[in-house]
Write an enzyme that holds these catalytic residues in place. Structure first.
Site, PDB file in Angstrom:
ATOM      1  N   SER A 190       0.800  -1.226   0.000  1.00  0.00           N
ATOM      2  CA  SER A 190       0.000   0.000   0.000  1.00  0.00           C
ATOM      3  C   SER A 190       0.835   1.280   0.000  1.00  0.00           C
ATOM      4  O   SER A 190       0.366   2.308  -0.470  1.00  0.00           O
ATOM      5  CB  SER A 190      -0.936   0.003   1.208  1.00  0.00           C
ATOM      6  N   HIS A 218      -5.411  -4.098  -1.971  1.00  0.00           N
ATOM      7  CA  HIS A 218      -5.107  -3.018  -2.924  1.00  0.00           C
ATOM      8  C   HIS A 218      -4.991  -3.566  -4.352  1.00  0.00           C
ATOM      9  O   HIS A 218      -4.292  -2.991  -5.180  1.00  0.00           O
ATOM     10  CB  HIS A 218      -3.826  -2.293  -2.519  1.00  0.00           C
ATOM     11  N   LYS A 249     -12.433  -0.896  -0.740  1.00  0.00           N
ATOM     12  CA  LYS A 249     -11.585  -0.185  -1.705  1.00  0.00           C
ATOM     13  C   LYS A 249     -12.167  -0.385  -3.112  1.00  0.00           C
ATOM     14  O   LYS A 249     -13.246   0.114  -3.388  1.00  0.00           O
ATOM     15  CB  LYS A 249     -10.139  -0.681  -1.573  1.00  0.00           C
TER      16      LYS A 249
END
Lengths: 415, 80
Positions: A190, A218, A249
């Site tokens: 990240s 991610h 996300k």
């Protein structure tokens, strides 16, 4: 216990210390839905400012997607607001199992279990599947939630140097006498935006009979040709034993997470993982929203394709402007400034120019590696990115960092 | 300087030092942030394998592992 003046003074002193060390975090209040264009109140009480957001994990622009919002409304109407129970008592609805099956299919695994967040998934999974006879071998840059999960587990823990496969192999040899070895990594890291070498890691895990754990928070939804994640990107679909990810996300942006992988390991989580056993699961409207997200992403790769081209445009624009970025091809693009104060100053000036991007510095990243972490979204249009590049050029010129090397920037501003 | 000091120092440098930090036999390893407490386990296993000893977990404390010289003192307690 009474909250005495002495106790209050003790905490006030700690908080003052954080402020004087420049480590005090202040929230910025967003008055609009999460999107590329947002309205922000900062500092508290200031009038609203329209800015372009380039620091959200809203990789696929799903946070305010009209079809997702509509699906969440419908889920609220059909399945209610909450469950008032943990899963195994009376907190499991048909849509929870539907979502688990859809995630399994999307990620190409054997089974999936939902958690209230990926933080909870990572906190619960190791303790559920490993014992004191086992060893966990983790990359030294894994996410904080994995560190917490490791701390809660009785298995031995060791680390290997970031993405160093020779070092990992040495550790697998060192711990070859343990009952189970579990190699632990992020899919995309990240802070730096680099990608784990999962093809090589699978090879090593097969050679040394080790389990492989990947946190793909991610990556899920946009890394790989059809957005399945880092395992697709590296050509090892079906070979990850434990895969955790978030719905906070790329896969919607609201909340929730999961453990997906080998069916026995998922079942172990259902029987033993404490965040699953002792906490309500994802609320029905969010479940309905994530189901819609997966339907959209399974039907078309348009959004991850747009994210890919936006990312390429953004990376090239920053390099052409003369800024230093971390190499890679993911939508996490750190602009390196090295000095903590410079990172904070650039962030503030970008905000004045209408660009919302945050500076990161020690202890979030190593000493001397301060940066502005930018994150690109399929919700950005090229004109958003052009405006942001204009702002970076203007602010970069002000601080005389365009076209400068790392050493030159450090000479001017220090580490 | 003896062989044990040198050998342990070399291992620590190879394993944990990722920049050009100069290490002495008395450099604080754990309290100085060079070795994180998670990574102590591989150091303990290295010592046990190399010197054919077994260090009890309650003796493998961050304090006992905080410098090359302290580690040498610990190892010598168990070497027959």
């Amino acid at each position: 216990m009474a909250y005495t003046d002495k106790t209050r003074g003790m905490y006030s002193e700690i908080l003052t210390g954080l402020k004087s060390a420049g480590l005090f975090k202040q929230e910025r209040y967003i008055h609009s839905a999460q999107a590329a264009d947002i309205e922000v109140e900062f500092p508290a009480g200031a009038s609203l400012k329209k800015v372009i957001n380039i620091c959200a994990n809203n990789y696929l622009g799903m946070s305010s997607h009209p079809e997702v919002v509509k699906a969440a409304h419908e889920g609220l109407d059909s399945h209610g607001y909450g469950m008032s129970s943990v899963r195994f008592i009376c907190g499991t609805q048909d849509i929870h199992r539907t979502l688990e099956q859809m995630v399994t299919k999307f990620l190409g695994t054997e089974d999936t279990i939902l958690f209230p967040s990926c933080m909870d998934a990572n906190a619960g999974v190791f303790e559920a599947v490993l014992t004191k006879d086992d060893v966990m071998i983790s990359d030294r840059l894994v996410h904080a939630s994995i560190i917490d999960g490791i701390r809660l587990c009785s298995a031995m823990h060791d680390t290997f140097k970031h993405s160093d496969m020779e070092h990992l192999e040495e550790k697998l040899q060192l711990h070859n006498d343990k009952r189970l070895k579990c190699v632990i990594t992020d899919g995309v890291f990240s802070m730096d935006g680099d990608t784990a070498r999962l093809d090589k890691m699978v090879e090593l895990c097969e050679k040394y009979d080790a389990l492989l754990f990947v946190d793909d928070s991610h990556s899920s939804g946009f890394i790989g040709k059809t957005g399945r994640g880092t395992h697709e990107h590296c050509g090892v679909m079906g070979k990850i034993d434990i895969l955790t990810t978030t719905f906070g996300k790329g896969l919607g942006g609201a909340s929730g997470g999961c453990v997906s992988g080998r069916k026995e390991l998922v079942e172990m989580c259902r029987q033993k993982a404490r965040p699953y056993l002792f906490s309500n699961t994802i609320a029905p409207p969010v479940v309905a929203g994530v189901i819609k997200v997966l339907e959209i992403l399974s039907a078309s790769t348009d959004r991850r394709d747009k994210l890919e081209s936006n990312t390429a445009f953004w990376r090239k624009g920053l390099i052409d402007a003369g800024l230093i970025i971390k190499a890679g091809d993911t939508p996490i693009v750190p602009v390196m400034l090295f000095n903590a104060k410079l990172a904070q100053d650039v962030s503030r000036d970008l905000y004045d120019e209408g660009i919302y991007a945050i500076g990161f510095f020690f202890p979030v990243v190593p000493q001397g590696q301060a940066r502005i972490r930018t994150q690109i979204s399929a919700g950005h249009e090229i004109n958003h990115l052009e405006k942001a590049l204009d702002a970076f050029r203007k602010v970069g010129k002000k601080y005389n960092i365009l076209g400068k090397t790392k050493l030159e920037i450090i000479e001017m501003y220090g580490m | 300087m003896d062989e044990m000091q040198e050998s342990i120092k070399n291992y620590v440098v190879k394993e944990y030092v990722e920049d050009d930090t100069e290490l002495t036999f008395d450099s604080p390893l754990i309290s100085g942030g060079i070795v994180d407490s998670f990574s102590m386990v591989s150091l303990k296993r290295f010592l046990e394998n190399k010197y054919n000893i077994s260090i009890p977990d309650d003796k493998a404390t961050p304090e006992a592992f905080d410098s090359v010289n302290k580690i040498c003192a610990l190892v010598r307690e168990y070497v027959k």
